[in-house]
Write a protein that holds these residues in place. Structure first.
Motif, mmCIF file in Angstrom:
data_model
loop_
_atom_site.group_PDB
_atom_site.id
_atom_site.type_symbol
_atom_site.label_atom_id
_atom_site.label_comp_id
_atom_site.label_asym_id
_atom_site.label_seq_id
_atom_site.Cartn_x
_atom_site.Cartn_y
_atom_site.Cartn_z
ATOM 1 N N ALA A 233 0.839 -1.208 0.000
ATOM 2 C CA ALA A 233 0.000 0.000 0.000
ATOM 3 C C ALA A 233 0.869 1.251 0.000
ATOM 4 C CB ALA A 233 -0.908 -0.011 1.234
ATOM 5 N N VAL A 234 0.288 2.340 -0.471
ATOM 6 C CA VAL A 234 0.964 3.641 -0.391
ATOM 7 C C VAL A 234 0.044 4.617 0.329
ATOM 8 C CG1 VAL A 234 0.287 4.232 -2.795
ATOM 9 C CG2 VAL A 234 2.104 5.526 -1.652
ATOM 10 N N TYR A 235 0.635 5.310 1.299
ATOM 11 C CA TYR A 235 -0.091 6.266 2.135
ATOM 12 C C TYR A 235 0.406 7.681 1.866
ATOM 13 C CZ TYR A 235 -2.054 2.483 4.984
ATOM 14 O OH TYR A 235 -2.753 1.380 5.418
ATOM 15 N N CYS A 239 2.240 9.225 8.854
ATOM 16 C CA CYS A 239 2.075 7.834 9.237
ATOM 17 C C CYS A 239 1.480 7.766 10.636
ATOM 18 C CB CYS A 239 3.415 7.103 9.220
ATOM 19 S SG CYS A 239 3.249 5.323 9.427
ATOM 20 N N THR A 240 0.184 7.532 10.696
ATOM 21 C CA THR A 240 -0.464 7.370 11.995
ATOM 22 C C THR A 240 -1.464 6.235 11.869
ATOM 23 O OG1 THR A 240 -2.396 8.740 11.593
ATOM 24 C CG2 THR A 240 -0.411 9.878 12.344
ATOM 25 N N THR A 264 5.485 -0.691 9.620
ATOM 26 C CA THR A 264 4.843 -0.380 10.898
ATOM 27 C C THR A 264 3.376 -0.807 10.796
ATOM 28 O OG1 THR A 264 4.070 1.816 10.199
ATOM 29 C CG2 THR A 264 6.238 1.727 11.254
ATOM 30 N N THR A 265 2.657 -0.655 11.915
ATOM 31 C CA THR A 265 1.214 -0.845 11.830
ATOM 32 C C THR A 265 0.616 0.402 11.181
ATOM 33 O OG1 THR A 265 0.848 0.151 13.998
ATOM 34 C CG2 THR A 265 1.167 -2.251 13.919
ATOM 35 N N THR A 266 -0.551 0.283 10.593
ATOM 36 C CA THR A 266 -1.267 1.428 10.036
ATOM 37 C C THR A 266 -2.732 1.282 10.430
ATOM 38 O OG1 THR A 266 -2.037 0.472 7.948
ATOM 39 C CG2 THR A 266 0.228 1.326 7.986
ATOM 40 N N LEU A 267 -3.524 2.205 9.991
ATOM 41 C CA LEU A 267 -4.962 2.140 10.244
ATOM 42 C C LEU A 267 -5.546 0.828 9.718
ATOM 43 C CD1 LEU A 267 -7.428 3.780 11.225
ATOM 44 C CD2 LEU A 267 -7.656 4.641 8.897
ATOM 45 N N HIS A 268 -4.940 0.277 8.670
ATOM 46 C CA HIS A 268 -5.498 -0.910 8.014
ATOM 47 C C HIS A 268 -4.769 -2.200 8.340
ATOM 48 C CE1 HIS A 268 -6.304 2.685 5.472
ATOM 49 N NE2 HIS A 268 -7.521 2.235 5.613
ATOM 50 N N PHE A 269 -3.572 -2.108 8.914
ATOM 51 C CA PHE A 269 -2.777 -3.307 9.192
ATOM 52 C C PHE A 269 -2.404 -3.339 10.674
ATOM 53 C CE2 PHE A 269 -2.007 -2.128 4.731
ATOM 54 C CZ PHE A 269 -2.465 -3.284 4.105
ATOM 55 N N ALA A 270 -2.962 -4.316 11.388
ATOM 56 C CA ALA A 270 -2.771 -4.393 12.838
ATOM 57 C C ALA A 270 -1.382 -4.897 13.215
ATOM 58 C CB ALA A 270 -3.842 -5.299 13.440
ATOM 59 N N HIS A 275 4.834 -0.593 3.905
ATOM 60 C CA HIS A 275 4.031 0.286 3.053
ATOM 61 C C HIS A 275 4.874 1.483 2.630
ATOM 62 C CE1 HIS A 275 3.432 1.595 7.250
ATOM 63 N NE2 HIS A 275 3.446 2.809 6.751
ATOM 64 N N TYR A 276 4.451 2.098 1.557
ATOM 65 C CA TYR A 276 5.129 3.278 1.023
ATOM 66 C C TYR A 276 4.460 4.555 1.545
ATOM 67 C CZ TYR A 276 6.821 0.034 -2.655
ATOM 68 O OH TYR A 276 7.390 -0.996 -3.355
#
Ligand SMILES: [Zn+2]
Ligand SMILES: [Zn+2]
Length: 303
Positions: A233-235, A239-240, A264-270, A275-276
């Motif tokens: 994924a790309v954000y 990064c929060t 890291t973890t993201t809103l979508h990945f626990a 991710h980029y």
């Protein structure tokens, strides 16, 4: 007589080569490849007969209020896609096929743009100081992305993002992501002068695309922007674990690898997941959605 017949096509060829050479300074490195492909194939065939939807006519293009996509665009995400795709992607048809996600996209932006042409209801003037990318205009495409659903890291012999891909990723609103390069001696900083008010522009065959953040998706925040063809994924700039956060500091390049990514973890990945980020890029000299290399093994894209 025979010589004459030989000369005519030769001079045509010379003319065509000159035409390509003249176009080169205006286009991205990836755009040159598309131009050559377009020259090689007289007809474009969608890779799958299930690719439906009307061809968008710019002069009558309107936004469908319920789908938030251009009227006539096909927009659906199949139930077997993971939530981070199913709940965020639109203006394309997404499905699962074996160990891949497949996206089919007509690639028409759901934002106003100078590049719809002045007779279109979706037309919007360029911002002050910007200039047109020649006569390029937005056109319907038949982009088919086949993206690994279990991305694999490829840390040696990395695949370059400037290897002639029709697109290096797809945004959450179904649009092509292009790499961090422009044709030498230009940098993307020069090309950015042709971006519309949403940071996109079309290349010579009408493929609208973003090198930079799509402003109706993310504006220096942590929103999910899309997925690159290696499956990562790309954000946005931040990064929060929350969406639409703009108050926290943007992520520094020193916190990211040279491909604009980290794990890291993201809103979508626990669990920590690579991710980029939309981030400063030394090649482009402006922030871009990806650097010069993929972190993983890329899937395929056809158009
Ligand atoms: Zn471009
Ligand atoms: Zn991050």
């Amino acid at each position: 007589m025979e010589r004459k017949q030989f000369l005519a096509p030769t001079s045509l060829l010379v003319f065509f080569v000159l035409l390509l050479t003249n176009c080169k300074t205006k286009s991205d490195s990836d755009e040159d490849t598309l131009l050559l492909l377009a020259a090689a194939a007289s007809t474009r065939i969608c890779a799958n007969s299930s690719f439906t939807g009307t061809t968008v006519v710019n002069s009558t293009a309107t936004l469908n209020a319920s789908t938030d996509c251009i009227t006539g665009m096909t927009s659906s995400m199949s139930a077997d896609l993971p939530a981070w795709i199913r709940n965020n992607f639109k203006c394309a048809v997404g499905s699962v096929s074996g160990s891949n996600y497949v996206f089919r996209s007509q690639n028409i932006p759901n934002n106003k743009s100078f590049y719809f042409g002045s007779t279109s209801p979706m037309y919007e003037a360029l911002a002050g100081g910007q200039k047109s990318a020649g006569n390029n205009q937005i056109a319907s495409q038949c982009l088919v992305y086949t993206i690994p659903s279990s991305p694999s890291e490829k840390l040696t012999n990395k695949t370059g993002t400037q290897s002639g891909y029709a697109s290096v990723g797809i945004t959450v609103n179904g649009l092509a992501i292009f790499n961090n390069a422009a044709a030498a001696p230009d940098t993307l900083a020069t090309e950015a002068q042709t971006f519309d008010k949403f940071n996109g522009h079309p290349q010579s065959s009408g493929v609208y695309h973003h090198h930079s953040q799509p402003l109706n998706v993310s504006n220096n925040n942590s929103n999910l922007i899309g997925v690159l063809i290696d499956g990562f994924a790309v954000y946005g700039r931040d990064c929060t674990n929350a969406s639409n956060v703009t108050s926290t500091p943007t992520i520094a390049n020193t916190q990211l690898d040279s491909n604009h990514g980290h794990s890291t973890t993201t809103l979508h990945f626990a669990t920590p997941t690579y991710h980029y980020h939309y981030s400063d890029d030394p090649t482009a000299t402006i922030p871009t959605l990806i650097g010069s290399y993929f972190h993983g093994t890329p899937g395929t894209v056809s158009n």
